[in-house]
Design a protein around this motif. Structure first.
Motif, short mmCIF file in Angstrom:
data_model
loop_
_atom_site.label_atom_id
_atom_site.label_comp_id
_atom_site.label_asym_id
_atom_site.label_seq_id
_atom_site.Cartn_x
_atom_site.Cartn_y
_atom_site.Cartn_z
N LEU A 305 40.95 39.30 43.89
CA LEU A 305 40.99 38.02 44.61
C LEU A 305 41.33 38.24 46.08
O LEU A 305 40.69 37.70 46.98
CB LEU A 305 42.02 37.07 44.00
CG LEU A 305 41.73 36.54 42.60
CD1 LEU A 305 42.89 35.69 42.10
CD2 LEU A 305 40.46 35.70 42.61
N ALA A 306 42.35 39.07 46.32
CA ALA A 306 42.80 39.30 47.70
C ALA A 306 41.70 39.96 48.52
O ALA A 306 41.54 39.71 49.71
CB ALA A 306 44.05 40.16 47.70
N GLU A 307 40.92 40.80 47.84
CA GLU A 307 39.88 41.53 48.55
C GLU A 307 38.72 40.59 48.91
O GLU A 307 38.17 40.65 50.00
CB GLU A 307 39.38 42.63 47.63
CG GLU A 307 38.72 43.76 48.32
CD GLU A 307 38.36 44.82 47.30
OE1 GLU A 307 38.64 45.97 47.57
OE2 GLU A 307 37.82 44.47 46.23
N ARG A 308 38.40 39.72 47.96
CA ARG A 308 37.23 38.87 48.17
C ARG A 308 37.51 37.65 49.05
O ARG A 308 36.60 37.07 49.62
CB ARG A 308 36.67 38.40 46.81
CG ARG A 308 36.14 39.52 45.94
CD ARG A 308 34.89 40.17 46.52
NE ARG A 308 33.79 39.24 46.69
CZ ARG A 308 32.85 39.03 45.79
NH1 ARG A 308 32.87 39.68 44.65
NH2 ARG A 308 31.89 38.16 46.02
N ILE A 309 38.76 37.20 49.07
CA ILE A 309 39.05 35.97 49.83
C ILE A 309 40.05 36.31 50.92
O ILE A 309 41.22 36.53 50.66
CB ILE A 309 39.61 34.88 48.89
CG1 ILE A 309 38.61 34.65 47.77
CG2 ILE A 309 39.90 33.59 49.65
CD1 ILE A 309 39.13 33.85 46.63
N LEU A 343 34.41 31.34 40.47
CA LEU A 343 34.82 31.22 41.88
C LEU A 343 33.64 31.07 42.82
O LEU A 343 33.74 31.31 44.02
CB LEU A 343 35.62 32.46 42.29
CG LEU A 343 36.90 32.72 41.51
CD1 LEU A 343 37.55 34.01 41.97
CD2 LEU A 343 37.88 31.57 41.68
N ARG A 344 32.49 30.64 42.25
CA ARG A 344 31.27 30.69 43.07
C ARG A 344 31.38 29.92 44.39
O ARG A 344 30.97 30.41 45.44
CB ARG A 344 30.05 30.25 42.27
CG ARG A 344 30.15 28.82 41.71
CD ARG A 344 29.15 28.60 40.60
NE ARG A 344 29.21 27.26 40.07
CZ ARG A 344 30.13 26.83 39.20
NH1 ARG A 344 31.04 27.67 38.76
NH2 ARG A 344 30.12 25.58 38.79
N ASP A 345 31.97 28.74 44.35
CA ASP A 345 32.04 27.94 45.59
C ASP A 345 32.93 28.62 46.62
O ASP A 345 32.59 28.70 47.80
CB ASP A 345 32.61 26.55 45.30
CG ASP A 345 31.67 25.76 44.42
OD1 ASP A 345 30.50 26.18 44.32
OD2 ASP A 345 32.10 24.76 43.82
N ASP A 348 31.25 31.62 48.14
CA ASP A 348 30.22 31.20 49.10
C ASP A 348 30.84 30.83 50.44
O ASP A 348 30.36 31.21 51.50
CB ASP A 348 29.46 29.96 48.59
CG ASP A 348 28.37 30.36 47.63
OD1 ASP A 348 28.16 31.57 47.47
OD2 ASP A 348 27.75 29.46 47.03
N GLN A 349 31.95 30.09 50.35
CA GLN A 349 32.62 29.69 51.60
C GLN A 349 33.08 30.92 52.36
O GLN A 349 33.01 30.97 53.58
CB GLN A 349 33.84 28.82 51.29
CG GLN A 349 33.48 27.41 50.87
CD GLN A 349 34.67 26.71 50.23
OE1 GLN A 349 35.64 27.32 49.80
NE2 GLN A 349 34.59 25.39 50.15
#
Ligand code: ADP
Ligand code: MG
Length: 456
Positions: A305-309, A343-345, A348-349
């Protein structure tokens, strides 16, 4: 109306309780609160967006049927989210482990969220300076830095840090008047006071505080009358040697339409920035949130999660809650593809955020064999003007930046960008070649963004 709301919804619940397995009912229906029932519309509220989407996908038809069966009417159902919602049942039942109560803004008499403290604020290189300044201001209000001006992007902790100051001062001086308000609420209150002829009361309220915290002062931009009032409030508090703390989404000097005398006052004390946190800080924040919410989440998942967001902590926290809700409510594990779907939305953001205007300008310039300085420069021959318009259009469609921000990046005004976007949008309908060019550019821009972000 109140009576009807209760009976219609209670009867539907009763029906659902009889038709659904007990655990499903408790998990999914008992947590819903009915806000209002009208002729053909019912507003139902849940405590987070995970419940909302899950109910929409799985239980909405059942709920609709139950309402129809018990009331004899067909309802349009509006399913809303209220993060402050505390369902008594949920609180009692899930105390300590619930995903719901932690999100509520627990107001103390100072109207501060008591979860926003220095203790719950994770410090890393991106916020170290701002944090130190906030602590100093909290320890010696009006003596350390006055005003303290904190700026930074959305969801990076401005409100949290500001309220931590308020909570700290409130704990040391329980009798001191500590006032937190958003600039928007402050403005509305001013307008109401003006209309009701109660300006002196309004002024008294704001000019006699120990600490005044005004959140999101960028809201003042372009509002002259409000700036005038704020100027006097500011002076009164400052002259009384009381602390002022403000937050903004950018430095005071970059707020267009802010009078120079306010800009200079905002810069009198200390100006600090909250930057985007690095990966270690993001992981530490997630761990802290897990601790607060009593969640047990696999470390690999936290790291993912931390890596992707990376661009917004509120978004990161939202993703954590979504994942935790999914695991706790469905009892299912999460593999990579389920996670991507869930977590698709959000993802995308994030992708949109990762694309910079600079990247777009560079990619478009390369494609048309131009220099970036041609794209942002003042010259207007057709072979430059058209690629420039394409770059403006792509900046608007591929990023989440606003027209004024894009305008700044192209050294043009906001109206020029709006015009360019309309031109390109209209022309693509009849121009196949243009559509192909745009698709190619979009592909290259995304590729370059991923390369820059180290994902390729
Ligand atoms: P902003 O006001 O800048 O938009 P907020 O202060 O509302 O952002 O922060 C968004 C969310 O992220 C809040 O839930 C806050 O607790 C959390 N958050 C931000 N920074 C940190 C941090 N350094 N440590 C812990 N939580 C943080
Ligand atoms: Mg905020």
């Amino acid at each position: 109306m109140r009576k009807e709301k209760n009976t219609v919804w209670e009867q539907a619940c009763h029906h659902l309780k009889e038709t659904l397995p007990a655990d499903i009912y408790e998990k999914w229906i008992a947590v819903i609160q009915c806000r209002c029932v009208e002729e053909d519309r019912a507003v139902l509220v849940v405590g987070n967006d995970f419940y909302q989407s899950w109910l929409e996908e799985h239980y909405l038809p059942l709920i609709k049927d139950a309402l129809a069966v018990t009331s004899g009417r067909n309802f349009q159902i509006e399913l809303a989210v209220d993060y402050n919602l505390i369902s008594e049942k949920t609180e009692k039942k899930e105390k300590g482990t619930s995903i719901l109560p932690a999100r509520r803004a627990s107001a103390t008499p100072t109207n501060l969220n008591k979860n926003y403290t220095f203790d719950s604020f994770v410090v890393g290189p991106s916020n170290q300076f701002a944090h130190a300044a906030a602590i100093a201001s909290a320890q010696s209000p009006s003596r350390a830095y006055n005003p303290l001006f904190v700026y930074g992007g959305v969801g990076l902790g401005k409100t949290h840090l500001m309220q931590a100051i308020g909570n700290f001062v409130a704990s040391k001086h329980p009798r001191g008047k500590i006032c937190y308000t958003t600039c928007e609420a402050f403005t509305n209150e001013y307008i109401e006071a003006l209309q009701a002829n109660m300006l002196s009361k309004f002024r008294k309220k704001y000019r006699t505080v120990e600490v005044l915290m005004i959140d999101d002062v960028h809201f003042l931009a372009g509002k002259e009358r409000m700036q005038e009032e704020f100027f006097h409030t500011f002076n009164a508090i400052f002259e009384n040697h009381k602390q002022i703390v403000m937050t903004s989404d950018r430095p005071a000097g970059e707020l267009s339409g802010l009078t120079p005398r306010l800009v200079s006052r905002f810069e009198w004390g200390l100006v600090v920035e909250l930057e985007t946190p690095d990966i270690e800080t993001r992981v530490a924040i997630l761990r802290k949130k897990c601790e607060q919410l009593a969640l047990t989440i696999d470390q690999g998942l936290l790291f993912y999660l931390a890596e992707r967001i990376s661009s917004n902590i509120r978004r990161l926290e939202g993703a954590l809650i979504r994942v935790a809700s999914f695991i706790s409510l469905t009892g299912q594990g999460l593999d990579r593809s389920k996670l991507e779907y869930l977590l698709r939305d959000t993802l995308d953001q994030e992708k949109q955020h990762a694309i910079s205007i600079e990247n777009i300008q560079k990619t478009v310039a390369e494609h048309f064999d131009l220099r970036v300085s041609d794209i942002v420069g003042p010259r207007r021959p057709k072979n430059i003007a058209w690629p420039r318009q394409l770059a403006m259009y792509l900046s608007r469609t591929m990023t989440d930046r606003s027209f004024p921000v894009i305008g700044d990046a192209f050294d043009r005004n906001h109206a020029t960008i709006v015009h360019a976007c309309q031109q390109v949008k209209t022309r693509q309908y009849e121009d196949l070649k243009l559509r192909q060019t745009l698709a190619l550019l979009q592909q290259r821009i995304s590729h370059n963004a991923q390369k820059a972000g180290g994902k390729l």
